[in-house]
Design an enzyme around this catalytic site. Structure first.
Site, mmCIF file in Angstrom:
data_model
loop_
_atom_site.group_PDB
_atom_site.id
_atom_site.type_symbol
_atom_site.label_atom_id
_atom_site.label_comp_id
_atom_site.label_asym_id
_atom_site.label_seq_id
_atom_site.Cartn_x
_atom_site.Cartn_y
_atom_site.Cartn_z
ATOM 1 N N GLU A 65 40.470 36.904 68.081
ATOM 2 C CA GLU A 65 39.925 38.251 68.214
ATOM 3 C C GLU A 65 38.589 38.302 68.962
ATOM 4 O O GLU A 65 38.305 39.260 69.671
ATOM 5 C CB GLU A 65 39.743 38.874 66.821
ATOM 6 C CG GLU A 65 41.032 39.210 66.105
ATOM 7 C CD GLU A 65 41.736 40.426 66.688
ATOM 8 O OE1 GLU A 65 41.160 41.087 67.573
ATOM 9 O OE2 GLU A 65 42.881 40.701 66.277
ATOM 10 N N SER A 89 42.845 41.524 3.640
ATOM 11 C CA SER A 89 42.169 40.398 2.982
ATOM 12 C C SER A 89 41.396 39.503 3.942
ATOM 13 O O SER A 89 40.930 38.435 3.531
ATOM 14 C CB SER A 89 43.207 39.544 2.230
ATOM 15 O OG SER A 89 43.821 40.284 1.191
#
Length: 765
Positions: free
Chosen positions: A77, A334
């Site tokens: 590019e 519990s």
């Protein structure tokens, strides 16, 4: 002339700087809302949140991308990217000349900086648009480094459809991170932004292959002919775009915590998270409709959350998919009992084998029962915790104080929510409060962290928040009891849990609304919740049968390391103690030591058994016997010489539960005939209408026999037990009807609030 030129250049520069301030470049963050990505600790996407245009984008740095891609991108590019000021005049002149000569675009003149400018601020494909790109590119170069400009391209380059950036494209099409791109894949993703719709590899693989090969041809001088030839042989195969969806509820939560971050790094282990979600999915077919699950895995060393499942199935709205049950406050059942006994150890109230009474008791009107509705009589702290017995836990909480217990838990980092306007009471230990899974797991880490609990961490940079929950010694003792059953269980069966190295506790809230299981190993703390988020009961769903198996499977998946050997800290030692007094064996006369047990003690303290709740007087007393007959006497009624005998008294509520051998040692003999009028603690209450040793027979094929249970001499309320299991409470003087459907031997016991009792045994045939 030179002076005017300098002034003109200065004025021009000033105007450019002013223009730059007035019309700054549209840098990321200044424009529309950003897309957000939540990732695991290794960068694996957990969940992507699109921006206002529904774009999927994974922000990424240069170091997170394969060097092959960076080489291919720059070479194809913009070869002069690292040195030009934002534009390449030679490339622009070449492109313009070719356009004038051929009447069409032969080669592009845009640099990567100009492409970034167009990504951030789209412009028309015209001369004016190109000039705008040039200006913006120069501005970008003025504000940003080359590295920062390139990273914008890496994150924003169009890759087809709603996908932007090399990382998003690599994950979407190739199923891998951009760090692991091959030469062929790097070339493919390099060319894709040139025509993202036309070159999408999942739709047009042949077009994508031809474009990829064009990039490879240009890179031959860099990568070598052999590497290029191998790359060209790779087929273009891409998967369909799928949205990442791991730990979706956590991702949503983290996004709310950091709403302005484009990339949110979490502590989640992607592999562990996936395993946990698979495990929950496998459980779904066995669950009723609308039942959900939640699970949390925390690293004990760092407090980092490694796996997080807020619901059973994020795609199933019928199971309240979007309700995060890791954060929801629910009744803990519990699961607070380990902290109760640990805090009582630290307060010097108990040791691991302290004698407790698992019998029907009334605590200022509060009458708890056990989950199985039966009672065991004398139990130790270790047995009470390991078997999750309710009445002994309430007995200890009464001694510690409910308000103090809640305050100590909050000091240790566990927030309890009480009903509005309510104060802590004894029901807190059986689920009469609310906690969330996150807080509970954080509290349980204390058992593996020398008593220091911690707040679960979701971000790598989050500070570590800790609080002292228990002393190191108390944490060791409680973990040992939950893991192996305590020192007595170790002697009997070598501790079943020792080989697994997991200390775990279950819990079930009232009405079967919540099933819990929390476990601790050397490396991890894991919590599991199962239930309906709307609070509807699930009869038959309790922690031991539905949550515990999931917890065990979770540990099997995430932690296969053998447990490390642990030695007690200096504050913990083992010693022999005696029941019923609870004191050390070496300081207890043999005649007062009815049962001997090995206990963990803390800080060399062996606290005695709690004072009797039903009967006044000390645990040690002196009784008198007739020297000739050995029968019990008092000075007022003794006919001859008396002998003083030291006795150890069991709590009155426990005397009906003593075995025959212990009863012979613990209870005095019968009264001498001259003293039959003397009252004894166990006298005054008698079962009537049923003889001890009686046999009850069914009449042929008739109905099962039914007996009228009645007692005389009791006070207030009478409690009836059948083989140790409570079958009813009635006012004194009132009878209770009981049917005996099965043949066998039955022990019938009656108690009153004063601690008096009577017992008979019958046979049903």
């Amino acid at each position: 002339m030179t002076r005017w030129l300098e002034l003109a250049l200065g004025a021009a520069l000033s105007l450019l700087l002013l223009a730059d301030q007035l019309w700054p470049p549209p840098l990321p963050g200044r424009s529309a809302p950003q897309a957000q990505l939540v990732v695991a600790r290794d960068g694996t996407p957990l969940r992507a949140f699109p921006d206002g245009e529904h774009i999927w984008r994974h922000p990424i740095g240069i170091e997170d991308v394969s060097p092959r891609y960076i080489e291919a991108l720059v070479a194809y590019e913009d070869r002069s990217f690292w040195w030009h000021p934002g534009v390449n005049p030679w490339a622009l002149l070449r492109a313009g000349w070719q356009w004038l000569r051929h009447g069409d675009v032969v080669s592009g003149g845009s640099t990567l900086s100009m492409q970034v400018a167009r990504l951030l601020e789209p412009t028309p494909r015209s001369v004016g648009g190109k000039l705008q790109q040039i200006v913006r590119a120069l501005q970008l170069e003025l504000h940003l480094s080359k590295r920062e400009i390139l990273e914008i391209y890496l994150s924003f380059a169009p890759m087809g459809g709603v996908v932007e950036g090399v990382e998003a494209a690599s994950r979407a099409y190739l199923g891998k991170t951009a760090q692991r791109l091959s030469e062929s894949e790097a070339a493919l993703l390099t060319v894709l932004p040139q025509a993202p719709s036309r070159l999408r590899p999942d739709r047009y693989p042949e077009r994508a292959r031809q474009a990829r090969d064009k990039v490879l041809d240009r890179l031959q001088s860099r990568w070598g002919a052999a590497a290029i030839a191998d790359a060209r042989q790779e087929p273009v195969i891409a998967q369909s775009i799928r949205e990442p969806l791991l730990a979706p509820l956590l991702a949503e939560r983290l996004r709310r915590l950091r709403p302005h971050a484009a990339r949110i790094d979490s502590t989640i282990d992607a592999s562990m998270q996936q395993s946990l979600e698979y495990l929950l999915a496998a459980r779904l077919p066995s669950l009723p409709p609308r039942v959900s699950m939640a699970a949390l895995v925390v690293d004990n060393r760092t407090l980092e959350v490694l796996a997080y499942a807020g619901s059973a199935d994020f795609t199933d709205n019928a199971r309240f998919a979007h309700v995060d049950m890791v954060q929801a406050a629910r009744s803990p059942g519990s699961t607070l009992k380990p902290f109760l006994y640990g805090l009582a150890l630290d307060e010097g109230l108990i040791h691991s084998e302290s004698l407790l009474a698992d019998v029907p008791q009334s605590f200022s009107g509060y009458q708890p029962g056990n989950f199985q509705a039966n009672f065991s009589g004398p139990v130790s702290v270790s047995e009470a915790l390991h078997r999750s017995l309710n009445v002994p836990a309430v007995e200890v909480l009464e001694r510690l104080g409910a308000q103090r217990f809640v305050s100590l838990l909050r000091r240790g980092g566990l927030k309890l929510e009480l009903p509005r306007g309510a104060e802590a009471n004894l029901s807190v230990i059986l689920g009469g409060t609310a906690v969330n899974l996150e807080g509970l797991v954080g509290a349980y880490t204390a058992l593996a962290r020398a008593g220091v609990s911690g707040r679960p961490r979701y971000f790598p940079d989050a500070p570590i928040e800790e609080a002292r929950m228990l002393s190191e010694g108390a944490a060791f003792i409680i973990r040992d009891v939950l893991e192996a059953g305590g020192p007595v269980a170790r002697q009997v069966n070598d501790g079943v849990g020792i080989r697994r190295g997991i200390a775990w506790k279950t819990g079930t809230s009232f009405g079967f609304r919540d099933a819990w299981a929390v476990g601790v190993s050397d490396r991890f703390t894991v919590g599991v919740w199962i239930g309906r988020p709307d609070g509807t009961p699930n009869p038959g769903f309790f922690g031991a049968n539905i949550a515990a198996p999931l917890l065990v499977d979770a540990f099997a998946v995430i932690d296969d390391s053998p447990p490390a050997a642990r030695t007690p800290p200096a504050s913990v030692s083992a010693t022999r103690i005696c029941w019923p007094l609870g004191t050390r064996s070496e300081t207890t006369p043999p005649e007062l030591c009815h049962q001997e047990r090995t206990a963990w003690i803390l800080s060399d303290a062996a606290p005695p058994t709690f004072a009797d709740r039903l009967r006044a007087g000390g645990a040690r007393y002196t009784d008198y016997r007739d020297s000739v007959s050995g029968l019990r006497v008092r000075a007022a009624c003794a006919a001859g010489e008396m002998t003083a005998v030291d006795m150890a008294r069991w709590p009155a509520a426990l005397e009906p539960w003593l075995d025959v051998t212990t009863r012979e040692r613990a209870l005095p003999p019968d009264w001498a005939p001259a003293c039959v009028g003397a009252r004894s603690p166990e006298g005054g209450l008698h079962i009537v209408g049923i003889s001890d040793g009686a046999t009850i027979r069914r009449a042929g094929n008739g109905p099962a026999p039914e007996l009228r249970l009645e007692a005389r001499g009791g006070q207030d309320e009478l409690i009836w037990l059948l083989n140790g299991r409570q079958i009813g409470r009635v006012p004194a003087g009132r009878a209770l009807q009981q049917r005996f459907s099965d043949a066998g031997r039955y022990q019938i016991t009656v108690l009153d609030d004063a601690g008096r009792y009577d017992r008979v045994e019958i046979s049903v045939r």
